[in-house]
Write a protein that holds these residues in place. Sequence first.
Motif, PDB file in Angstrom:
ATOM      1  N   CYS A 166      -4.423   3.994  12.350  1.00 31.01           N
ATOM      2  CA  CYS A 166      -4.244   4.035  13.802  1.00 31.01           C
ATOM      3  C   CYS A 166      -2.932   4.733  14.155  1.00 31.01           C
ATOM      4  O   CYS A 166      -2.880   5.544  15.089  1.00 31.01           O
ATOM      5  CB  CYS A 166      -4.287   2.621  14.370  1.00 31.01           C
ATOM      6  N   PHE A 167      -1.874   4.429  13.416  1.00 31.39           N
ATOM      7  CA  PHE A 167      -0.599   5.120  13.634  1.00 31.39           C
ATOM      8  C   PHE A 167      -0.779   6.630  13.436  1.00 31.39           C
ATOM      9  O   PHE A 167      -0.254   7.442  14.208  1.00 31.39           O
ATOM     10  CB  PHE A 167       0.469   4.607  12.671  1.00 31.39           C
ATOM     11  N   ALA A 168      -1.492   6.996  12.362  1.00 32.86           N
ATOM     12  CA  ALA A 168      -1.684   8.424  12.062  1.00 32.86           C
ATOM     13  C   ALA A 168      -2.419   9.132  13.201  1.00 32.86           C
ATOM     14  O   ALA A 168      -2.104  10.289  13.528  1.00 32.86           O
ATOM     15  CB  ALA A 168      -2.446   8.582  10.748  1.00 32.86           C
ATOM     16  N   ARG A 169      -3.385   8.455  13.810  1.00 32.95           N
ATOM     17  CA  ARG A 169      -4.119   9.074  14.921  1.00 32.95           C
ATOM     18  C   ARG A 169      -3.227   9.327  16.127  1.00 32.95           C
ATOM     19  O   ARG A 169      -3.542  10.183  16.969  1.00 32.95           O
ATOM     20  CB  ARG A 169      -5.301   8.178  15.337  1.00 32.95           C
ATOM     21  N   HIS A 170      -2.132   8.601  16.229  1.00 24.72           N
ATOM     22  CA  HIS A 170      -1.212   8.776  17.353  1.00 24.72           C
ATOM     23  C   HIS A 170      -0.040   9.704  17.020  1.00 24.72           C
ATOM     24  O   HIS A 170       0.910   9.789  17.812  1.00 24.72           O
ATOM     25  CB  HIS A 170      -0.691   7.412  17.816  1.00 24.72           C
ATOM     26  N   LEU A 171      -0.112  10.387  15.891  1.00 24.56           N
ATOM     27  CA  LEU A 171       0.944  11.315  15.493  1.00 24.56           C
ATOM     28  C   LEU A 171       0.426  12.742  15.435  1.00 24.56           C
ATOM     29  O   LEU A 171      -0.696  12.993  14.977  1.00 24.56           O
ATOM     30  CB  LEU A 171       1.491  10.943  14.113  1.00 24.56           C
ATOM     31  N   ARG A 172       1.234  13.682  15.855  1.00 24.21           N
ATOM     32  CA  ARG A 172       0.954  15.106  15.666  1.00 24.21           C
ATOM     33  C   ARG A 172       1.070  15.435  14.180  1.00 24.21           C
ATOM     34  O   ARG A 172       1.747  14.705  13.433  1.00 24.21           O
ATOM     35  CB  ARG A 172       1.949  15.943  16.450  1.00 24.21           C
ATOM     36  N   PRO A 173       0.444  16.507  13.699  1.00 20.61           N
ATOM     37  CA  PRO A 173       0.694  16.939  12.323  1.00 20.61           C
ATOM     38  C   PRO A 173       2.184  17.198  12.105  1.00 20.61           C
ATOM     39  O   PRO A 173       2.849  17.810  12.941  1.00 20.61           O
ATOM     40  CB  PRO A 173      -0.118  18.238  12.214  1.00 20.61           C
ATOM     41  N   GLY A 174       2.720  16.665  11.019  1.00 20.17           N
ATOM     42  CA  GLY A 174       4.153  16.757  10.777  1.00 20.17           C
ATOM     43  C   GLY A 174       4.959  15.657  11.422  1.00 20.17           C
ATOM     44  O   GLY A 174       6.177  15.572  11.220  1.00 20.17           O
ATOM     45  N   GLY A 175       4.285  14.790  12.207  1.00 18.90           N
ATOM     46  CA  GLY A 175       4.976  13.671  12.837  1.00 18.90           C
ATOM     47  C   GLY A 175       5.406  12.636  11.822  1.00 18.90           C
ATOM     48  O   GLY A 175       4.901  12.580  10.697  1.00 18.90           O
ATOM     49  N   VAL A 176       6.336  11.784  12.225  1.00 16.17           N
ATOM     50  CA  VAL A 176       6.986  10.838  11.317  1.00 16.17           C
ATOM     51  C   VAL A 176       6.626   9.408  11.699  1.00 16.17           C
ATOM     52  O   VAL A 176       6.708   9.031  12.877  1.00 16.17           O
ATOM     53  CB  VAL A 176       8.518  11.009  11.346  1.00 16.17           C
ATOM     54  N   VAL A 177       6.246   8.614  10.703  1.00 13.58           N
ATOM     55  CA  VAL A 177       6.031   7.191  10.896  1.00 13.58           C
ATOM     56  C   VAL A 177       7.161   6.429  10.209  1.00 13.58           C
ATOM     57  O   VAL A 177       7.628   6.825   9.132  1.00 13.58           O
ATOM     58  CB  VAL A 177       4.659   6.736  10.339  1.00 13.58           C
ATOM     59  N   VAL A 178       7.629   5.365  10.844  1.00 14.88           N
ATOM     60  CA  VAL A 178       8.685   4.506  10.285  1.00 14.88           C
ATOM     61  C   VAL A 178       8.177   3.074  10.327  1.00 14.88           C
ATOM     62  O   VAL A 178       7.842   2.566  11.402  1.00 14.88           O
ATOM     63  CB  VAL A 178      10.004   4.621  11.073  1.00 14.88           C
ATOM     64  N   VAL A 179       8.135   2.430   9.167  1.00 17.28           N
ATOM     65  CA  VAL A 179       7.619   1.066   9.061  1.00 17.28           C
ATOM     66  C   VAL A 179       8.647   0.202   8.345  1.00 17.28           C
ATOM     67  O   VAL A 179       9.090   0.538   7.238  1.00 17.28           O
ATOM     68  CB  VAL A 179       6.287   1.043   8.284  1.00 17.28           C
ATOM     69  N   GLU A 180       9.031  -0.901   8.978  1.00 13.81           N
ATOM     70  CA  GLU A 180       9.925  -1.871   8.332  1.00 13.81           C
ATOM     71  C   GLU A 180       9.085  -2.973   7.705  1.00 13.81           C
ATOM     72  O   GLU A 180       8.333  -3.653   8.405  1.00 13.81           O
ATOM     73  CB  GLU A 180      10.901  -2.463   9.336  1.00 13.81           C
ATOM     74  N   PRO A 181       9.182  -3.186   6.394  1.00 16.43           N
ATOM     75  CA  PRO A 181       8.380  -4.222   5.738  1.00 16.43           C
ATOM     76  C   PRO A 181       9.022  -5.597   5.861  1.00 16.43           C
ATOM     77  O   PRO A 181      10.177  -5.732   6.284  1.00 16.43           O
ATOM     78  CB  PRO A 181       8.376  -3.765   4.278  1.00 16.43           C
ATOM     79  N   TRP A 182       8.277  -6.614   5.456  1.00 13.64           N
ATOM     80  CA  TRP A 182       8.837  -7.927   5.191  1.00 13.64           C
ATOM     81  C   TRP A 182       9.378  -7.892   3.768  1.00 13.64           C
ATOM     82  O   TRP A 182       9.404  -6.831   3.122  1.00 13.64           O
ATOM     83  CB  TRP A 182       7.773  -8.997   5.395  1.00 13.64           C
ATOM     84  N   TRP A 183       9.826  -9.001   3.251  1.00  7.64           N
ATOM     85  CA  TRP A 183      10.343  -9.035   1.884  1.00  7.64           C
ATOM     86  C   TRP A 183       9.231  -8.739   0.881  1.00  7.64           C
ATOM     87  O   TRP A 183       8.056  -9.053   1.116  1.00  7.64           O
ATOM     88  CB  TRP A 183      10.968 -10.402   1.578  1.00  7.64           C
ATOM     89  N   PHE A 184       9.596  -8.140  -0.237  1.00  8.98           N
ATOM     90  CA  PHE A 184       8.657  -7.946  -1.335  1.00  8.98           C
ATOM     91  C   PHE A 184       8.552  -9.251  -2.132  1.00  8.98           C
ATOM     92  O   PHE A 184       9.427 -10.130  -2.027  1.00  8.98           O
ATOM     93  CB  PHE A 184       9.135  -6.824  -2.247  1.00  8.98           C
ATOM     94  N   PRO A 185       7.508  -9.420  -2.938  1.00  8.33           N
ATOM     95  CA  PRO A 185       7.376 -10.671  -3.709  1.00  8.33           C
ATOM     96  C   PRO A 185       8.617 -11.007  -4.539  1.00  8.33           C
ATOM     97  O   PRO A 185       9.006 -12.177  -4.624  1.00  8.33           O
ATOM     98  CB  PRO A 185       6.164 -10.394  -4.609  1.00  8.33           C
ATOM     99  N   GLU A 186       9.263  -9.990  -5.097  1.00  8.99           N
ATOM    100  CA  GLU A 186      10.411 -10.244  -5.966  1.00  8.99           C
ATOM    101  C   GLU A 186      11.708 -10.480  -5.198  1.00  8.99           C
ATOM    102  O   GLU A 186      12.707 -10.945  -5.772  1.00  8.99           O
ATOM    103  CB  GLU A 186      10.609  -9.089  -6.959  1.00  8.99           C
ATOM    104  N   THR A 187      11.744 -10.200  -3.892  1.00  9.41           N
ATOM    105  CA  THR A 187      12.967 -10.417  -3.106  1.00  9.41           C
ATOM    106  C   THR A 187      12.854 -11.605  -2.154  1.00  9.41           C
ATOM    107  O   THR A 187      13.844 -11.989  -1.528  1.00  9.41           O
ATOM    108  CB  THR A 187      13.328  -9.157  -2.298  1.00  9.41           C
ATOM    109  N   PHE A 188      11.674 -12.180  -2.032  1.00  6.56           N
ATOM    110  CA  PHE A 188      11.468 -13.327  -1.142  1.00  6.56           C
ATOM    111  C   PHE A 188      12.117 -14.580  -1.726  1.00  6.56           C
ATOM    112  O   PHE A 188      12.033 -14.843  -2.927  1.00  6.56           O
ATOM    113  CB  PHE A 188       9.967 -13.568  -0.952  1.00  6.56           C
ATOM    114  N   LEU A 189      12.774 -15.361  -0.859  1.00  3.22           N
ATOM    115  CA  LEU A 189      13.423 -16.602  -1.275  1.00  3.22           C
ATOM    116  C   LEU A 189      12.610 -17.792  -0.778  1.00  3.22           C
ATOM    117  O   LEU A 189      12.616 -18.108   0.422  1.00  3.22           O
ATOM    118  CB  LEU A 189      14.851 -16.675  -0.725  1.00  3.22           C
ATOM    119  N   ASP A 190      11.894 -18.437  -1.677  1.00  2.09           N
ATOM    120  CA  ASP A 190      11.090 -19.603  -1.317  1.00  2.09           C
ATOM    121  C   ASP A 190      12.009 -20.769  -0.947  1.00  2.09           C
ATOM    122  O   ASP A 190      13.007 -21.037  -1.615  1.00  2.09           O
ATOM    123  CB  ASP A 190      10.209 -19.993  -2.508  1.00  2.09           C
ATOM    124  N   GLY A 191      11.690 -21.457   0.159  1.00  7.55           N
ATOM    125  CA  GLY A 191      12.487 -22.590   0.604  1.00  7.55           C
ATOM    126  C   GLY A 191      13.730 -22.223   1.378  1.00  7.55           C
ATOM    127  O   GLY A 191      14.594 -23.074   1.620  1.00  7.55           O
TER     128      GLY A 191
END
Length: 240
Positions: free
Chosen positions: A123-148
């Motif tokens: 859906c993001f790609a459909r809203h971008l021109r060719p050559g347009g830029v997408v920026v996505v901020e993730p949540w923590w990865f499994p190895e960086t998440f702190l349980d508790g």
Amino acid sequence: MYGPEFAEIYDHVYTLRGKDYPAEAKHVTEEIRARLPEAASLLDVACGTGGHLRHFDGLFEHVEGVELSEAMLEVARDRMPGIPLHQGDMRAFDVGRTFDAVVCLFAAVAHQSAEELAGTLRCFARHLRPGGVVVVEPWWFPETFLDGYVAADVLTPDHRTISRVSHTRLEDGASHMDVHYVVADARGARHFVESYVHRLFPRDLYEQTLRAAGFTTQYVEGVPSGRGLFLGVKEGAWRP
């Protein structure tokens, strides 16, 4: 999640807890223009109350926002009456035009399954021109998440006192966060709870899903919140 009680205090909570919206918007803009120097239009998906969007407005010729929560949109509309804002689900929206950049920050993409993430990035790609830029901020990865993990703050904006206590746990491969708020002001004291589920997608899943949606991809570590950013350029741009 993201109801009217929280929307009322959202900006106070994150600003007073140290979130630097102007600096983050500036950094994201620099990353976009490093890949597309002429970028002039931007769509902020999951824009919330407009914390980043109002600063993007001073950095791009044209900006728009998409947000699922009507309560958050009400605050954003009051704050930014001149900016087009759309109520919509990131997995399937259509604002009727394309942009030079699409951004989705604050780990909003992690509130969904891997299959839904794939649809969201298409859906993001459909809203971008060719050559347009997408920026996505993730949540923590499994190895960086702190349980508790537990966090606590007492904030005092606008003749109010806001206490925030959060607890995050690992459950069924996802991050489950419960956040308790007590807000006290001249009207009295009230308590409410916000609960969030974030999927702990590994880095390579983000990268594979971006490529499948038609993006080249790069991961920039650290910024803006310690979780880093994924950046992609939509394929199909003409190059001299």
